[in-house]
Design a protein around this motif. Structure first.
Motif, PDB file in Angstrom:
ATOM      1  N   ARG B 273     -57.971  33.516  50.382  1.00 54.26           N
ATOM      2  CA  ARG B 273     -59.143  32.856  49.777  1.00 54.26           C
ATOM      3  C   ARG B 273     -60.423  33.325  50.453  1.00 54.26           C
ATOM      4  O   ARG B 273     -61.404  33.634  49.776  1.00 54.26           O
ATOM      5  CB  ARG B 273     -59.007  31.340  49.909  1.00 54.26           C
ATOM      6  N   GLU B 274     -60.392  33.416  51.780  1.00 51.90           N
ATOM      7  CA  GLU B 274     -61.602  33.824  52.484  1.00 51.90           C
ATOM      8  C   GLU B 274     -61.956  35.275  52.148  1.00 51.90           C
ATOM      9  O   GLU B 274     -63.123  35.603  51.931  1.00 51.90           O
ATOM     10  CB  GLU B 274     -61.433  33.618  53.994  1.00 51.90           C
ATOM     11  N   THR B 277     -63.284  35.358  48.545  1.00 49.39           N
ATOM     12  CA  THR B 277     -64.647  34.824  48.511  1.00 49.39           C
ATOM     13  C   THR B 277     -65.646  35.919  48.907  1.00 49.39           C
ATOM     14  O   THR B 277     -66.648  36.152  48.204  1.00 49.39           O
ATOM     15  CB  THR B 277     -64.767  33.624  49.486  1.00 49.39           C
ATOM     16  N   GLU B 281     -68.411  37.687  46.415  1.00 48.39           N
ATOM     17  CA  GLU B 281     -69.842  37.568  46.747  1.00 48.39           C
ATOM     18  C   GLU B 281     -70.515  38.942  46.728  1.00 48.39           C
ATOM     19  O   GLU B 281     -71.646  39.065  46.257  1.00 48.39           O
ATOM     20  CB  GLU B 281     -70.008  36.871  48.110  1.00 48.39           C
ATOM     21  N   ILE B 287     -70.393  31.166  44.859  1.00 51.05           N
ATOM     22  CA  ILE B 287     -69.097  30.507  45.030  1.00 51.05           C
ATOM     23  C   ILE B 287     -69.269  29.229  45.835  1.00 51.05           C
ATOM     24  O   ILE B 287     -69.897  29.232  46.894  1.00 51.05           O
ATOM     25  CB  ILE B 287     -68.117  31.446  45.764  1.00 51.05           C
ATOM     26  N   LEU B 295     -60.935  29.228  43.617  1.00 56.14           N
ATOM     27  CA  LEU B 295     -62.391  29.336  43.792  1.00 56.14           C
ATOM     28  C   LEU B 295     -63.063  28.918  42.497  1.00 56.14           C
ATOM     29  O   LEU B 295     -62.535  29.148  41.406  1.00 56.14           O
ATOM     30  CB  LEU B 295     -62.789  30.783  44.120  1.00 56.14           C
ATOM     31  N   VAL B 297     -66.393  29.730  40.603  1.00 55.46           N
ATOM     32  CA  VAL B 297     -67.393  30.790  40.757  1.00 55.46           C
ATOM     33  C   VAL B 297     -68.271  30.907  39.514  1.00 55.46           C
ATOM     34  O   VAL B 297     -67.847  30.607  38.393  1.00 55.46           O
ATOM     35  CB  VAL B 297     -66.705  32.157  41.020  1.00 55.46           C
TER      36      VAL B 297
END
Lengths: 354, 354
Positions: B273-274, B277, B281, B287, B295, B297
């Motif tokens: 997930r990180e 993300t 971006e 987000i 997520l 978004v």
């Protein structure tokens, strides 16, 4: 009691299912389970489903199972509704089809979950007494109602009414839904399914828990006109999108497709029932002729509760209902022939002991 | 529409679950399933249960599973309620605890099944808008109510509130039940379970469908004071004695006991997930910081519905909600790293195509 409960919770009288004891070595004849296990095809289908795909949601429409039932009964998939046991199907039926401000009619002696649903959904119940032979007489149901439900064959009596009588009722009762709960139909009754295409207010409910040997998999279903099924689906989709897990869908579909196993086991049970009936009669029991996988029996010289207690001491459990009219009866599930023999020997010993 | 339907059926607006397409080769990021399969111990437990014993009813109290959950969370078995997916647990919660004549409070943007239950059980709903950062602000819930429910972390936003804020609410809201729906809690939020012994009106609901990789097995549970659990059991026993089949009970109990698999998979998802993300971006997406396995978004230059359609053409499904305030957002489930890479490549291609 708690101030946090919704008011209705205080008024409920929950259903008490038959005991599911955790001790082994019991002869368990108390909850009308099938003495024979499910088809090997069912076990194979479950095995195939047991893998990584369990991470995914099950099919919310249970299409595979719906199609298997539709094919078996020669109906359209839109005429089939499936749920988490016939108890869930019944619950949705009460909410979706029986809240009409007029009383729901059902027999005074029948599946004791019906009055429980009535309390849960605020439905007025009007019970119609069985006749003196403990039979459902459908001519007694010709009165104003918001719905009619009865089990056929009836539980715990085992007596069944024929489709001719049911059709007479359907001809005259056209403004409310008539539900025929056929949990035990495969053991000798004649299903009302054949009338579905003619009567838009007929709903037939069946289960995989008895004749399909899958009580532990929790699958039941209803069959009726597309309008009735659509009403049930609306309630189900407002309650739980995915009531059947992937394993139950596959296992039940396989059970529906294995006619050989189904026919073999149900015929064995019918044969055992006729033998057991004869043997218990020689011990002095009075028995209501049964179309189900159980017998409802009484003995003129022996108290039913005492008999149940004596059997329990011998590790045999049968069902005793401490209720008006039937408190001198026992409901005995048809087991294997070995189990029936142990039961008969035990009862012979009990009734012959002074 | 049918004259045979109970009046309430006409008024229902059933929940529409995310699509469960039957085509393979799809990258399925639309229903927040776990990209990793269940523990091998779960599959073994199911295998052991797959046999003749399926002819018998499952344990109506699901004792084995209740004990496994109680042990995991250091609660008493009397503080645990299990059901057929957290959707069924939620349905019983609405009926058992929220019918109080005052409005039930929940966020305007949250799990869209909540208003569906309100219609099913005739509960007045009062939605409280998320703040401008799309966050649940619990100080907005200090007003007369018949109950409060919110998801934490919230869906579809992924934002979570801390137990401190929830405790503030519980201190001030003592006359009605506060339900914290923790379907996604294991992906980075902090559970409110630790507060259960202090606040008799707190109910925490969790599921096996997300962090336990068992969406296809349909098991959810609630934890709270013995009085709240007793209310849920009264409703359950007036609806369906055996909502969990034998296989679901055993499989879910095994999942609860395998902490290694659970920790390994949930940490992998958090790491993915990180990474996802950061990558989205760089493609220009805004987000909301997520504590869940998805997520939420939006892209300033690209219409969300069009993006969802373009992804679909590339065999990638994400969830798009055509609803006020969120119609420019997509909810994207965290897949495997390979799936995330395919998604990022596809989105890069879409946003860079003039």
């Amino acid at each position: 009691m708690s101030k946090f409960w919704s008011p209705i919770v205080h008024q409920l009288t929950p259903y008490v299912p038959g005991e599911q004891p955790k001790i082994s070595n019991l002869i368990k004849l108390n909850t009308n389970e099938n003495p024979y296990g499910p088809s090997l095809k069912v076990l194979n289908a479950i095995e195939i489903e047991t893998g990584n795909s369990l991470r995914l949601y099950s099919d919310p429409t249970s299409e595979r199972l719906v199609n298997a039932i539709a094919q078996y009964y020669q109906l359209k998939p839109q005429q089939i509704f499936v749920g988490n046991g016939s108890d869930e199907v019944l619950a949705h039926t009460f909410q979706a089809l029986f809240q009409h401000g007029k009383p729901l009619l059902f027999p005074d002696i029948t599946y004791s979950f019906y009055p429980v649903y009535c309390k849960l959904y605020g439905i007025e119940a009007k019970t119609i007494p069985l006749n003196t032979h403990f039979e459902v007489d459908l001519s007694d149901y010709l009165r104003p109602n918001g719905g009619i439900i009865f089990s056929n064959p009836n539980a715990p009596t085992g007596h069944g009414v024929g489709p001719g009588e049911i059709e007479m009722l359907l001809r005259q009762n056209t403004d409310s839904v008539v539900v025929v709960d056929e949990a035990y139909i495969d053991f000798g009754g004649e299903s009302t399914v054949a009338l579905i295409n003619e009567y838009p207010n007929l709903l037939v409910i069946q289960t995989f828990s008895k004749s399909r040997s899958l009580a532990g998999l929790r699958v039941g279903f209803a069959m009726g006109s597309e309008a009735l099924i659509a009403g049930l689906i609306r309630v189900k989709d407002s309650f739980n999108s995915y009531p059947l897990d992937s394993i139950a869908i596959s296992g039940a579909a396989a059970a529906m497709q294995d006619r050989v196993h189904f026919e073999y086991t149900r015929k064995r049970i019918i044969t055992s029932r006729e033998q057991l009936t004869a043997e218990l009669e020689t011990l002095g029991f009075d028995i209501i002729p049964s179309q189900a996988n159980f017998l409802f029996v009484t003995h003129p010289q022996h108290d039913a509760a005492a008999l149940a207690g004596d059997l329990r001491i011998k590790n045999i459990i049968v069902r005793y209902f401490n209720k008006p009219r039937i408190d001198q009866y026992l409901r005995i599930t048809i087991g294997t022939d070995d189990e029936c023999k142990i039961l008969v020997d035990a009862l012979r010993n009990i009734v012959n002991t002074p």
